[in-house]
Enzyme design. Sequence first.
Site, PDB file in Angstrom:
ATOM      1  N   LYS A  22       0.734  -1.205   0.222  1.00  0.00           N
ATOM      2  CA  LYS A  22       0.146   0.079   0.256  1.00  0.00           C
ATOM      3  C   LYS A  22       1.018   1.209   0.048  1.00  0.00           C
ATOM      4  O   LYS A  22       0.663   2.103  -0.723  1.00  0.00           O
ATOM      5  CB  LYS A  22      -0.995  -0.080   1.208  1.00  0.00           C
ATOM      6  CG  LYS A  22      -1.936   1.081   1.340  1.00  0.00           C
ATOM      7  CD  LYS A  22      -1.649   2.074   2.369  1.00  0.00           C
ATOM      8  CE  LYS A  22      -1.485   1.974   3.803  1.00  0.00           C
ATOM      9  NZ  LYS A  22      -1.349   3.344   4.478  1.00  0.00           N
ATOM     10  N   ASN A  23       2.021   1.235   0.775  1.00  0.00           N
ATOM     11  CA  ASN A  23       2.749   2.298   1.178  1.00  0.00           C
ATOM     12  C   ASN A  23       3.604   2.681  -0.061  1.00  0.00           C
ATOM     13  O   ASN A  23       4.246   3.688  -0.361  1.00  0.00           O
ATOM     14  CB  ASN A  23       3.490   2.432   2.121  1.00  0.00           C
ATOM     15  CG  ASN A  23       2.473   2.633   3.528  1.00  0.00           C
ATOM     16  OD1 ASN A  23       1.491   3.125   3.254  1.00  0.00           O
ATOM     17  ND2 ASN A  23       2.705   2.590   4.653  1.00  0.00           N
ATOM     18  N   CYS A 116      -4.277   8.796   8.684  1.00  0.00           N
ATOM     19  CA  CYS A 116      -4.178   8.309  10.233  1.00  0.00           C
ATOM     20  C   CYS A 116      -3.998   9.444  11.039  1.00  0.00           C
ATOM     21  O   CYS A 116      -2.712   9.751  10.993  1.00  0.00           O
ATOM     22  CB  CYS A 116      -3.217   6.880  10.377  1.00  0.00           C
ATOM     23  SG  CYS A 116      -3.944   5.677   9.428  1.00  0.00           S
ATOM     24  N   ARG A 121       1.046  14.948  12.277  1.00  0.00           N
ATOM     25  CA  ARG A 121       2.297  14.360  11.414  1.00  0.00           C
ATOM     26  C   ARG A 121       2.657  15.649  10.490  1.00  0.00           C
ATOM     27  O   ARG A 121       1.995  15.957   9.387  1.00  0.00           O
ATOM     28  CB  ARG A 121       1.549  13.356  10.700  1.00  0.00           C
ATOM     29  CG  ARG A 121       1.346  12.322  11.632  1.00  0.00           C
ATOM     30  CD  ARG A 121       0.740  10.910  11.133  1.00  0.00           C
ATOM     31  NE  ARG A 121       1.418  10.261  10.092  1.00  0.00           N
ATOM     32  CZ  ARG A 121       0.926   9.398   9.432  1.00  0.00           C
ATOM     33  NH1 ARG A 121      -0.270   9.090   9.575  1.00  0.00           N
ATOM     34  NH2 ARG A 121       1.485   8.676   8.463  1.00  0.00           N
ATOM     35  N   ASP A 304       4.745   0.424  11.912  1.00  0.00           N
ATOM     36  CA  ASP A 304       3.556   0.027  11.569  1.00  0.00           C
ATOM     37  C   ASP A 304       3.042  -1.328  11.873  1.00  0.00           C
ATOM     38  O   ASP A 304       1.992  -1.907  12.007  1.00  0.00           O
ATOM     39  CB  ASP A 304       3.332   0.116   9.751  1.00  0.00           C
ATOM     40  CG  ASP A 304       3.576   1.357   9.231  1.00  0.00           C
ATOM     41  OD1 ASP A 304       3.843   1.649   8.230  1.00  0.00           O
ATOM     42  OD2 ASP A 304       3.422   2.480  10.032  1.00  0.00           O
ATOM     43  N   ARG A 396      -8.339   0.461   4.541  1.00  0.00           N
ATOM     44  CA  ARG A 396      -7.744   1.266   3.961  1.00  0.00           C
ATOM     45  C   ARG A 396      -6.359   0.778   3.346  1.00  0.00           C
ATOM     46  O   ARG A 396      -5.374   0.995   2.769  1.00  0.00           O
ATOM     47  CB  ARG A 396      -7.301   2.466   4.845  1.00  0.00           C
ATOM     48  CG  ARG A 396      -8.329   3.586   4.857  1.00  0.00           C
ATOM     49  CD  ARG A 396      -8.121   4.894   5.584  1.00  0.00           C
ATOM     50  NE  ARG A 396      -6.804   5.280   5.019  1.00  0.00           N
ATOM     51  CZ  ARG A 396      -5.676   5.932   5.666  1.00  0.00           C
ATOM     52  NH1 ARG A 396      -6.033   6.131   7.142  1.00  0.00           N
ATOM     53  NH2 ARG A 396      -4.654   6.196   5.310  1.00  0.00           N
TER      54      ARG A 396
HETATM   55  C1  EPZ Z   1       5.013   6.845   6.002  1.00  0.00           C
HETATM   56  O1  EPZ Z   1       4.364   7.809   6.619  1.00  0.00           O
HETATM   57  C2  EPZ Z   1       3.935   5.696   5.994  1.00  0.00           C
HETATM   58  N1  EPZ Z   1       2.768   6.066   5.401  1.00  0.00           N
HETATM   59  C3  EPZ Z   1       3.492   5.192   7.553  1.00  0.00           C
HETATM   60  O2  EPZ Z   1       2.741   4.279   7.515  1.00  0.00           O
HETATM   61  C4  EPZ Z   1       4.861   4.913   8.325  1.00  0.00           C
HETATM   62  O3  EPZ Z   1       4.030   4.713   9.641  1.00  0.00           O
HETATM   63  C5  EPZ Z   1       5.603   5.858   8.262  1.00  0.00           C
HETATM   64  O4  EPZ Z   1       5.906   6.419   6.847  1.00  0.00           O
HETATM   65  C6  EPZ Z   1       7.079   5.597   8.969  1.00  0.00           C
HETATM   66  O5  EPZ Z   1       7.623   4.207   8.357  1.00  0.00           O
HETATM   67  C7  EPZ Z   1       2.842   6.109   3.907  1.00  0.00           C
HETATM   68  O6  EPZ Z   1       3.846   5.948   3.480  1.00  0.00           O
HETATM   69  C8  EPZ Z   1       1.609   6.752   3.180  1.00  0.00           C
HETATM   70  P1  EPZ Z   1       7.586  10.039   8.036  1.00  0.00           P
HETATM   71  P2  EPZ Z   1       5.192   9.214   6.593  1.00  0.00           P
HETATM   72  O7  EPZ Z   1       7.480  11.051   7.259  1.00  0.00           O
HETATM   73  O8  EPZ Z   1       6.104   9.249   5.421  1.00  0.00           O
HETATM   74  C9  EPZ Z   1       8.090  13.061  11.440  1.00  0.00           C
HETATM   75  C10 EPZ Z   1       0.737   3.216   7.724  1.00  0.00           C
HETATM   76  O9  EPZ Z   1       0.168   2.728   8.847  1.00  0.00           O
HETATM   77  N2  EPZ Z   1       8.292  13.930  10.326  1.00  0.00           N
HETATM   78  O10 EPZ Z   1       8.796   8.634   7.707  1.00  0.00           O
HETATM   79  O11 EPZ Z   1       4.166  10.364   6.911  1.00  0.00           O
HETATM   80  C11 EPZ Z   1       6.941  12.259  11.654  1.00  0.00           C
HETATM   81  O12 EPZ Z   1       6.077  12.881  12.583  1.00  0.00           O
HETATM   82  C12 EPZ Z   1       1.075   4.354   7.699  1.00  0.00           C
HETATM   83  O13 EPZ Z   1       0.604   2.464   6.636  1.00  0.00           O
HETATM   84  C13 EPZ Z   1       8.516  15.332  10.517  1.00  0.00           C
HETATM   85  O14 EPZ Z   1       8.776  15.707  11.834  1.00  0.00           O
HETATM   86  O15 EPZ Z   1       6.145   9.167   7.869  1.00  0.00           O
HETATM   87  C14 EPZ Z   1       7.340  10.931  12.387  1.00  0.00           C
HETATM   88  O16 EPZ Z   1       7.454  11.291  13.664  1.00  0.00           O
HETATM   89  C15 EPZ Z   1       0.961   5.267   9.103  1.00  0.00           C
HETATM   90  N3  EPZ Z   1       8.447  16.131   9.588  1.00  0.00           N
HETATM   91  C16 EPZ Z   1       8.512  10.604  11.555  1.00  0.00           C
HETATM   92  O17 EPZ Z   1       9.128  11.903  10.934  1.00  0.00           O
HETATM   93  C17 EPZ Z   1       8.170  15.739   8.184  1.00  0.00           C
HETATM   94  O18 EPZ Z   1       8.013  16.833   7.312  1.00  0.00           O
HETATM   95  C18 EPZ Z   1       8.683   9.559  10.493  1.00  0.00           C
HETATM   96  O19 EPZ Z   1       7.371  10.141   9.624  1.00  0.00           O
HETATM   97  C19 EPZ Z   1       7.797  14.417   8.006  1.00  0.00           C
HETATM   98  C20 EPZ Z   1       7.744  13.533   9.343  1.00  0.00           C
END
Ligand code: EPZ
Length: 420
Positions: A22-23, A116, A121, A304, A396
Amino acid sequence: MEKLMIAGGRPLRGTVQISGAKNSAIALIPAAILADSPVTLDNLPKVKDVDTYAEILCELGVSVEWNGDTMRIDSGRIRSIPMPNGQVKQLRASYYLMGVMLAKFGEATIGLPGGCNFEPRPIDQHIKGFEALGAEVSNQYGSIHIKAKQLRGAKIYLDVVSVGATINIMLAASRAKGLTTIENAAKEPEIIDVATLLNSMGARIKGAGTETIRIEGTDSLQGCRHSIIPDRIQAGTYMIAAAATRGDILVDNIIPKHLEAMTAKLQEMGAHIYEMDESIRVIGQSDYANVDVKALVYPGFATDLQSPMTSLLTQANGVSILTDYVYNNRFKHVPELLRMGAKIKLEGRSAVVEGSALNAAKVKATDLRAGASLVIAALTVDKGVSEISGVEYIDRGYDNLVENLQTMGAEVWREAEKKV
Ligand code: EPZ
């Protein structure tokens, strides 16, 4: 609205075929827009987020043809229009439209993403990347407006290891003039999948999967055909379910290397794991040792899978500690598990889980992986029927979940939520 009904206590037995990630899918679908001719994606999962993205592309005037797990995307007639609301609010990954529309048209207006909502985020690292590439970014009534006369390659250091920011910057940089370097990049397999697609379209990306990615911008990108990698999070969820129900299942059509941290942790608990080229067999045991789990960026234990793993830890002897170093507070499943009799204490970014039998209860899924956690918990309960509302969250990211569980012997079915 629907709910899941589960009469647990039955060990899962049999084989489950894992679909595309999915991701990956919800990054590859917008990435396909960058091509000046049609892109065909194979092995797409049948999940709500993919349907939602297909609807968004149609709103943009992109032709989307679905046939089984194959999607043909032709952006020949795409319109550069603002997407402040509507479907973009339905999924977090709508933010990839920022990188794609910026690269394609030099401008984008996209509503801040939904998806989610287990905790805030931010997308500050995405914006940092776009600005480094020469774009002006402003927030207009809850939409992000981005504009650049010409995107120019830049050296970008991510303050936070972010999957989304890494992919979004890669998308924008693929059409920038010159070389872009992303330092402290995320290394998830889904990032390699996006880079593979872009390179098949004619991009010049090196280092995807490492902490330093180099993107040499190109003037145009062409169509191609690409098969999506299997969904390691779905696979890990079924592995946990097999262990939790003391079952014996084969998780097929996967890349075992993507699940190394999960496999190691299940073995540490006492489950028997057999790894083949494209599948993993999990044989549950009656007794599990308590373990400590640290959810980290890839290749660490996936955040996840943190919520589903919490349910398995309730089946271990003694006290286990699960700490999420990626999100500060991804524990909305815990109050629901407590309603099932779990003994869990939250301390900062850790959940302290004491092994205990669970009871059937009415519980509520609040996000995708929390929902999966409740399904696994309910499958361990051998008396009574658990009711899980919020199935739309689970749909989803898990395709054919009920059918797959039924095929493996679980007593699970959907029911309409009674209108109150
Ligand atoms: C991706 O989300 C996945 N979603 C998430 O899966 C997954 O949990 C996450 O990566 C971490 O592996 C999709 O790919 C659609 P991040 P993403 O940017 O890209 C912080 C699921 O259940 N951060 O890697 O949004 C953030 O708050 C979903 O399938 C910032 O601070 O995650 C988090 O603490 C849930 N500033 C950490 O980084 C930013 O600009 C990692 O977030 C971006 C992120």
